[in-house]
Design a protein around this motif. Structure first.
Motif: not given
Length: 118
Positions: A13-24, A74-90
């Protein structure tokens, strides 16, 4: 060859948060920089954030500054994107990418859908 796999997308929902993760699958001299991009139908792909494996001087698009945080593990070879205050334009498909420099990405993930809607 390097494989990138994104995870963590979904509906929020708008205003919420998600965390994306990328594993290499591995790190090489061709994957010094890791970035997150997003794209919606009919629009150009947008660079959202980028960071090197040491975590120095992360880059953020103006549209996400103060709301998104990129981090590398570095230990996990991951890059995360923490996304807060999400809006419909995201709302977009978010892609992980890797390359030797921020302007030159060689490897791409398949993407993960983020939908911000009430």
């Amino acid at each position: 060859q390097v494989q990138l796999v994104e995870s963590g997308g979904g509906l929020v929902q708008p205003g919420g948060s998600l965390r994306l993760s990328c594993a290499a699958s591995r790190r090489t001299f061709l994957t010094k920089v890791m970035g997150w991009f997003r794209q919606t139908p009919g629009k150009e792909r947008e660079s959202v954030a980028a960071v090197n494996w040491s975590g120095d001087s992360p880059y953020y698009a103006d549209s996400v500054k103060g709301r998104f945080t990129i981090s590398s593990d570095n230990a996990k070879n991951t890059v995360d994107l923490q996304m807060n205050s999400l809006q419909p334009d995201d709302t977009a498909i978010y892609y992980c990418a890797a390359g030797p420099t921020r302007g030159h990405y060689i490897y791409w993930g398949l993407g993960t859908q983020v939908t911000v809607s009430s």
